[in-house]
Design a protein around this motif. Sequence first.
Motif, mmCIF file in Angstrom:
data_model
loop_
_atom_site.group_PDB
_atom_site.id
_atom_site.type_symbol
_atom_site.label_atom_id
_atom_site.label_comp_id
_atom_site.label_asym_id
_atom_site.label_seq_id
_atom_site.Cartn_x
_atom_site.Cartn_y
_atom_site.Cartn_z
ATOM 1 N N LEU A 60 0.835 -1.058 0.206
ATOM 2 C CA LEU A 60 0.091 0.017 -0.147
ATOM 3 C C LEU A 60 0.932 1.330 -0.011
ATOM 4 N N GLN A 61 1.896 1.163 0.748
ATOM 5 C CA GLN A 61 2.886 2.248 0.913
ATOM 6 C C GLN A 61 3.637 2.567 -0.358
ATOM 7 N N ARG A 62 3.952 1.371 -0.988
ATOM 8 C CA ARG A 62 4.531 1.497 -2.386
ATOM 9 C C ARG A 62 3.809 2.058 -3.542
ATOM 10 N N ARG A 63 2.545 1.563 -3.461
ATOM 11 C CA ARG A 63 1.574 1.889 -4.665
ATOM 12 C C ARG A 63 1.181 3.309 -4.609
ATOM 13 N N TYR A 64 0.682 3.594 -3.360
ATOM 14 C CA TYR A 64 0.123 4.961 -3.294
ATOM 15 C C TYR A 64 0.974 6.170 -2.493
ATOM 16 N N GLY A 65 2.068 5.839 -2.460
ATOM 17 C CA GLY A 65 3.092 6.830 -1.789
ATOM 18 C C GLY A 65 2.935 7.193 -0.292
ATOM 19 N N LEU A 66 2.310 6.237 0.176
ATOM 20 C CA LEU A 66 1.907 6.383 1.721
ATOM 21 C C LEU A 66 3.144 6.510 2.714
ATOM 22 N N ARG A 67 2.942 7.283 3.595
ATOM 23 C CA ARG A 67 3.978 7.352 4.725
ATOM 24 C C ARG A 67 4.141 6.007 5.735
ATOM 25 N N ASP A 68 2.774 5.429 6.064
ATOM 26 C CA ASP A 68 2.321 4.273 6.810
ATOM 27 C C ASP A 68 1.196 3.993 6.492
ATOM 28 N N ALA A 69 1.024 2.510 6.720
ATOM 29 C CA ALA A 69 -0.309 1.954 6.337
ATOM 30 C C ALA A 69 -0.517 0.815 7.454
ATOM 31 N N VAL A 70 -1.750 0.731 7.835
ATOM 32 C CA VAL A 70 -2.011 -0.462 9.069
ATOM 33 C C VAL A 70 -3.295 -1.129 8.309
ATOM 34 N N VAL A 71 -2.983 -2.392 8.316
ATOM 35 C CA VAL A 71 -4.001 -3.296 7.750
ATOM 36 C C VAL A 71 -4.734 -4.304 9.059
ATOM 37 N N VAL A 72 -5.858 -4.209 9.282
ATOM 38 C CA VAL A 72 -6.351 -5.030 10.301
ATOM 39 C C VAL A 72 -7.315 -6.013 9.585
ATOM 40 N N ASP A 73 -7.515 -7.336 10.219
ATOM 41 C CA ASP A 73 -8.396 -8.369 9.774
ATOM 42 C C ASP A 73 -9.560 -8.153 10.810
ATOM 43 N N THR A 74 -10.801 -8.008 9.856
ATOM 44 C CA THR A 74 -12.145 -7.843 10.489
ATOM 45 C C THR A 74 -12.795 -8.895 10.732
ATOM 46 N N ALA A 75 -12.197 -10.229 10.852
ATOM 47 C CA ALA A 75 -12.860 -11.544 10.881
ATOM 48 C C ALA A 75 -14.007 -11.589 10.091
ATOM 49 N N GLY A 76 -13.935 -11.386 8.812
ATOM 50 C CA GLY A 76 -14.813 -11.611 7.814
ATOM 51 C C GLY A 76 -15.927 -10.500 7.762
ATOM 52 N N ALA A 77 -16.081 -9.685 8.648
ATOM 53 C CA ALA A 77 -17.140 -8.535 8.487
ATOM 54 C C ALA A 77 -16.955 -7.650 7.392
ATOM 55 N N THR A 78 -18.006 -7.484 6.641
ATOM 56 C CA THR A 78 -17.971 -6.852 5.553
ATOM 57 C C THR A 78 -18.473 -5.317 5.807
ATOM 58 N N ASP A 79 -19.413 -5.015 6.494
ATOM 59 C CA ASP A 79 -20.197 -4.081 6.789
ATOM 60 C C ASP A 79 -19.737 -3.325 8.069
ATOM 61 N N ASP A 80 -19.725 -3.835 9.131
ATOM 62 C CA ASP A 80 -19.352 -3.284 10.536
ATOM 63 C C ASP A 80 -18.115 -3.686 10.768
ATOM 64 N N VAL A 81 -17.400 -2.737 10.103
ATOM 65 C CA VAL A 81 -15.749 -2.950 10.469
ATOM 66 C C VAL A 81 -15.292 -1.866 11.467
ATOM 67 N N ILE A 82 -16.058 -1.202 12.025
ATOM 68 C CA ILE A 82 -15.940 -0.064 12.848
ATOM 69 C C ILE A 82 -14.980 -0.409 14.190
ATOM 70 N N PRO A 83 -15.445 -1.380 14.810
ATOM 71 C CA PRO A 83 -15.083 -2.001 16.021
ATOM 72 C C PRO A 83 -13.361 -2.255 15.823
ATOM 73 N N ALA A 84 -13.141 -3.098 14.719
ATOM 74 C CA ALA A 84 -11.691 -3.447 14.309
ATOM 75 C C ALA A 84 -10.909 -2.257 13.975
ATOM 76 N N LEU A 85 -11.309 -1.610 13.271
ATOM 77 C CA LEU A 85 -10.721 -0.506 12.588
ATOM 78 C C LEU A 85 -10.474 0.591 13.999
#
Length: 331
Positions: free
Chosen positions: A83-108
């Motif tokens: 993600l950092q390489r492709r979009y020139g980001l300073r940082d990126a954090v990826v979190v597994d939301t345990a299969g949730a497709t809509d309510d990703v708010i708690p994990a994020l």
Amino acid sequence: MVVPDLGRAPGSGRAVPTDHLRLLARVARMYHEQGMRQPEIAATLSISQPRVSRLLKEAIALGIVRTVVVLPEGVHTELEEELQRRYGLRDAVVVDTAGATDDVIPALGAAAASYFNTTFKGGDVIGISSWSETLLAAVERMQPKSTQVADRVMQVVGGVGSPDAQVHATRLLGRLADVTRARPIFVPSAGVVGTATIRDALLQDSAVKEVMAQWRDLTVVLVGIGSLEPSPLLLRSGNAVSDADQAELRALGAVGDVCLHFFDAEGAPVDSAFDHRVVGIDVHTFRAVERRVAVAGGARKYSAIKAALKGAWINVLITDLDTATRLTTEP
């Protein structure tokens, strides 16, 4: 003349006397496998500690010792780096939301709280959007600091709307100020007003101008990324985009927004009548902030997130695994 018995170092293929390779391997095994310290190795082999250090470095250079990083389950460092390489980001954090497709708010929210806890440093001036449920989830999970890690925390979009939404905005800013021991600064205005004329008049108000002047001091800004369709929170806020505004924005190609500034699929700002009624940080001042952190995910917001990245609206992204995978695999 005695010809030395030569062996091949596994990493480089370089010819090295077998006796020396044997010493390198022995020192490497004692240090890396047996857990012996360098002074112990030196005493055991009757050599100097500086020589032990040199031998260990040589063992790495020759490929006798190879470092392998095994990622723990749930850690997605390779994807974050892509993600950092492709979009020139300073940082990126990826979190597994345990299969949730809509309510990703708690994990994020949990991932963002951890990121904020470790990256805020003394003297930060933090800007925060008023209308993000994900940011509220993050801030509520943050641990209070024992020392001050921010000078000021301020709204970057007007916060006055319906009573329920005003409670949300006040809670968000107040909680972040509490945990960072910072001084809270509110925008004394609605986020969206009825006409551009009203907005222009408000921008001349001394209290509003005082807050606007401080936006130039921001070192980090925390935002959500909105889709064209308003979130339930924005609908309740009194600052929602009306049907007529949505129709205009859609006709202009808008796909999402940051701080109520809409952009198209390439991330280019959309100049709309709605934009001239927003009381908040302007695009130029926003983009000048050194660290612009977005917490956003879910299938509904994918197009908006991708456009925000393409347009360099943000340079730090905290998102879910499914969204990150799409962002790095789809054209």
